[in-house]
Scaffold this active site. Structure first.
Site, PDB file in Angstrom:
ATOM      1  N   ARG A   1     -28.302 -19.615  19.034  1.00 50.30           N
ATOM      2  CA  ARG A   1     -27.607 -18.364  19.405  1.00 50.30           C
ATOM      3  C   ARG A   1     -27.786 -17.296  18.329  1.00 50.30           C
ATOM      4  O   ARG A   1     -28.176 -17.599  17.210  1.00 50.30           O
ATOM      5  CB  ARG A   1     -26.100 -18.630  19.513  1.00 50.30           C
ATOM      6  CG  ARG A   1     -25.696 -19.435  20.709  1.00 50.30           C
ATOM      7  CD  ARG A   1     -24.269 -19.889  20.508  1.00 50.30           C
ATOM      8  NE  ARG A   1     -23.704 -20.475  21.712  1.00 50.30           N
ATOM      9  CZ  ARG A   1     -22.636 -21.248  21.714  1.00 50.30           C
ATOM     10  NH1 ARG A   1     -22.015 -21.520  20.572  1.00 50.30           N
ATOM     11  NH2 ARG A   1     -22.161 -21.740  22.832  1.00 50.30           N
ATOM     12  N   GLY A  61     -15.119  -4.761   4.180  1.00 47.89           N
ATOM     13  CA  GLY A  61     -15.791  -3.620   3.554  1.00 47.89           C
ATOM     14  C   GLY A  61     -15.853  -2.477   4.543  1.00 47.89           C
ATOM     15  O   GLY A  61     -16.750  -2.432   5.379  1.00 47.89           O
ATOM     16  N   ILE A  72     -11.722  -6.861  -3.855  1.00 45.74           N
ATOM     17  CA  ILE A  72     -12.806  -7.723  -3.356  1.00 45.74           C
ATOM     18  C   ILE A  72     -14.000  -6.862  -2.950  1.00 45.74           C
ATOM     19  O   ILE A  72     -15.093  -7.378  -2.771  1.00 45.74           O
ATOM     20  CB  ILE A  72     -12.364  -8.592  -2.155  1.00 45.74           C
ATOM     21  CG1 ILE A  72     -12.035  -7.729  -0.930  1.00 45.74           C
ATOM     22  CG2 ILE A  72     -11.189  -9.475  -2.525  1.00 45.74           C
ATOM     23  CD1 ILE A  72     -11.998  -8.521   0.372  1.00 45.74           C
ATOM     24  N   ASP A  73     -13.778  -5.538  -2.787  1.00 44.12           N
ATOM     25  CA  ASP A  73     -14.851  -4.658  -2.303  1.00 44.12           C
ATOM     26  C   ASP A  73     -15.869  -4.289  -3.383  1.00 44.12           C
ATOM     27  O   ASP A  73     -16.950  -3.800  -3.061  1.00 44.12           O
ATOM     28  CB  ASP A  73     -14.258  -3.360  -1.735  1.00 44.12           C
ATOM     29  CG  ASP A  73     -13.372  -3.609  -0.530  1.00 44.12           C
ATOM     30  OD1 ASP A  73     -13.603  -4.598   0.178  1.00 44.12           O
ATOM     31  OD2 ASP A  73     -12.433  -2.810  -0.306  1.00 44.12           O
ATOM     32  N   GLY A 126      -7.346   3.598  -4.420  1.00 47.10           N
ATOM     33  CA  GLY A 126      -6.175   4.455  -4.252  1.00 47.10           C
ATOM     34  C   GLY A 126      -5.222   4.298  -5.428  1.00 47.10           C
ATOM     35  O   GLY A 126      -4.672   5.283  -5.947  1.00 47.10           O
ATOM     36  N   ARG A 181       0.861  -1.189   0.000  1.00 52.15           N
ATOM     37  CA  ARG A 181       0.000   0.000   0.000  1.00 52.15           C
ATOM     38  C   ARG A 181       0.890   1.229   0.000  1.00 52.15           C
ATOM     39  O   ARG A 181       1.672   1.441   0.922  1.00 52.15           O
ATOM     40  CB  ARG A 181      -0.903   0.000   1.228  1.00 52.15           C
ATOM     41  CG  ARG A 181      -1.979  -1.090   1.201  1.00 52.15           C
ATOM     42  CD  ARG A 181      -3.086  -0.768   2.193  1.00 52.15           C
ATOM     43  NE  ARG A 181      -4.042  -1.853   2.327  1.00 52.15           N
ATOM     44  CZ  ARG A 181      -5.089  -2.051   1.508  1.00 52.15           C
ATOM     45  NH1 ARG A 181      -5.287  -1.226   0.493  1.00 52.15           N
ATOM     46  NH2 ARG A 181      -5.907  -3.047   1.710  1.00 52.15           N
TER      47      ARG A 181
HETATM   48  O1  F6P Z   1      -9.643  -3.212  -0.082  1.00 53.84           O
HETATM   49  C1  F6P Z   1      -9.625  -4.555   0.203  1.00 53.84           C
HETATM   50  C2  F6P Z   1      -9.689  -4.808   1.687  1.00 53.84           C
HETATM   51  O2  F6P Z   1      -9.600  -6.201   1.892  1.00 53.84           O
HETATM   52  C3  F6P Z   1     -10.900  -4.244   2.416  1.00 53.84           C
HETATM   53  O3  F6P Z   1     -12.073  -5.002   2.271  1.00 53.84           O
HETATM   54  C4  F6P Z   1     -10.408  -4.213   3.828  1.00 53.84           C
HETATM   55  O4  F6P Z   1     -11.142  -3.274   4.574  1.00 53.84           O
HETATM   56  C5  F6P Z   1      -8.962  -3.811   3.661  1.00 53.84           C
HETATM   57  O5  F6P Z   1      -8.588  -4.217   2.351  1.00 53.84           O
HETATM   58  C6  F6P Z   1      -8.012  -4.442   4.637  1.00 53.84           C
HETATM   59  O6  F6P Z   1      -6.754  -3.876   4.446  1.00 53.84           O
HETATM   60  P1  F6P Z   1      -5.379  -4.470   4.950  1.00 53.84           P
HETATM   61  O7  F6P Z   1      -5.107  -5.716   4.159  1.00 53.84           O
HETATM   62  O8  F6P Z   1      -4.403  -3.404   4.659  1.00 53.84           O
HETATM   63  O9  F6P Z   1      -5.566  -4.786   6.386  1.00 53.84           O
END
Ligand code: F6P
Length: 358
Positions: free
Chosen positions: A170, A178, A134-135, A112, A73
């Site tokens: 339960r 997400g 995946i989002d 991003g 990232r």
């Molecule tokens: O953008 C993909 C994603 O898996 C999101 O669903 C999640 O909120 C985020 O990345 C998690 O980020 P990281 O892998 O940096 O913890």
């Protein structure tokens, strides 16, 4: 003919399948094709960390999860901020591109990464991007690769919980990835037969959630399943400013995540036994599902077609069940969120799913 590849941001299952689609098409189009792979996303482009890939690198990776190039990232908002040694990252990326005499750069990434792709395109580099996440929250495309593979895993998690929830009577909460958008929890919740789905786009009222749980008990149902997005938010919190919310979180009760917070509130108010499951990064792991393998192969071939036509500055997208392309400038900085008034939400409500809002 030399083309660069990079995979950026959080990984997903079909990154390799997509690169394979681009590469195999390019090798067929050009006898002199050379593909350069940058290591760990934009980091590799900034610091000229790359390797020359061979056709054999793209064999046997259709079903392989992760990314053969690695990823990282590199926040868009820091791209214009020099690194710890004062290096101008944008200039560094342009230099690497020019020194390697790339015809173009193929970027596989989510929100991003698409912003940085647009920045590089505006800086004069030839860019083609591909919609990864995946989002499924990329603007300008009906679908992103990775979504269906993650959906299979998230749905399977709910399916597994279903049988144990039924045995024990339960309330189970499954937290689905997400943060800002709820496509994955919405689809997985519907596919897994969740009774309540809470997503960021539809702030919930805990009283409504509890009413829905009590309604199920009245109907003689011994258990309930709640699919919660990582970024689900209460109506109360949604009405606060960013600063007020930050302060509340710092001073209030600390929970590992939103699912635990909702679980605690349910137990406190109803005395019901609640269990929380967080599949987490499992949702991004493993092999791509059959749908994604086909989808990614098609996106990859479409990207190669754009390169053949020298049409740069576009993201390959999916519209009306066909590959198309959309200008990067049109999609960067925008999110594709779930519309609370959309048909899918209305239809989910018709079959009795509560979104905690009414
Ligand atoms: O953008 C993909 C994603 O898996 C999101 O669903 C999640 O909120 C985020 O990345 C998690 O980020 P990281 O892998 O940096 O913890």
């Amino acid at each position: 003919m030399r083309v660069g590849f990079l995979t950026s941001g959080g990984d997903c299952q079909a990154l390799n399948a997509t690169m394979r689609g681009v590469a195999k098409s390019l090798y067929k189009m050009y006898d002199d094709m050379e593909i350069i792979g940058f290591e760990d996303g934009y980091r590799g482009l900034i610091y000229a960390d790359y390797r020359i890939l061979k056709p054999s690198d793209f064999s046997g990776i259709l079903t392989k999860g992760g990314t053969i190039l690695g990823t990282s990232r590199q926040p868009y908002k820091l791209m214009r901020v020099p690194d710890e040694n004062g290096l101008d990252k944008v200039e560094a990326m342009k230099n690497t591109y020019r020194k390697l005499k790339l015809e173009c750069l193929v970027i596989l990434g989510g929100n991003g990464s698409q912003k940085t792709a647009n920045l590089l395109s505006k800086e004069g580099l030839n860019i083609i991007s591909l919609p990864k996440t995946i989002d499924n929250d990329l603007y300008g495309t009906d679908l992103t690769f990775g979504f269906h593979s993650a959906l299979e895993i998230a749905t399977n998690a709910i399916d597994c919980i279903h049988t144990t929830a039924a045995s024990h009577g339960r309330v189970f909460i499954i937290e689905i990835m997400g943060h800002k958008v709820g496509w994955l929890p919405l689809y997985a919740g519907m596919a897994g037969g969740a009774d309540i789905i809470l997503i960021p786009e539809i702030p919930y009222d805990i009283d409504v959630v509890i009413r829905a749980l009590k309604e199920r008990t009245r109907e003689g149902k011994s258990f309930s399943i709640i699919a919660v997005a990582e970024g689900a938010i209460s109506q109360e919190d949604a009405s606060l400013s960013k600063n007020e919310l930050k302060k509340k979180k710092e001073t209030g009760m600390q929970y590992p995540s939103v699912a635990y917070e909702i679980g605690a509130k349910i137990t406190e108010r109803t005395g019901q036994e609640v269990r929380v499951t967080v599949p987490g990064h499992m949702q991004r792991g493993g092999e791509p599902c059959a749908y994604d393998r086909v989808f990614s192969t098609r996106l990859g071939a479409a990207a190669a077609e754009l390169i053949r036509e020298k049409k740069y500055g576009y993201m390959v997208c999916w519209k009306n069940y066909e590959t198309q392309y959309v200008p990067l400038a049109e999609i960067a900085n925008k999110l594709k969120t779930v519309d609370p008034n959309s048909l899918i939400v209305k239809q989910a409500k018709m079959v009795g799913i509560s979104f905690g809002d009414e």
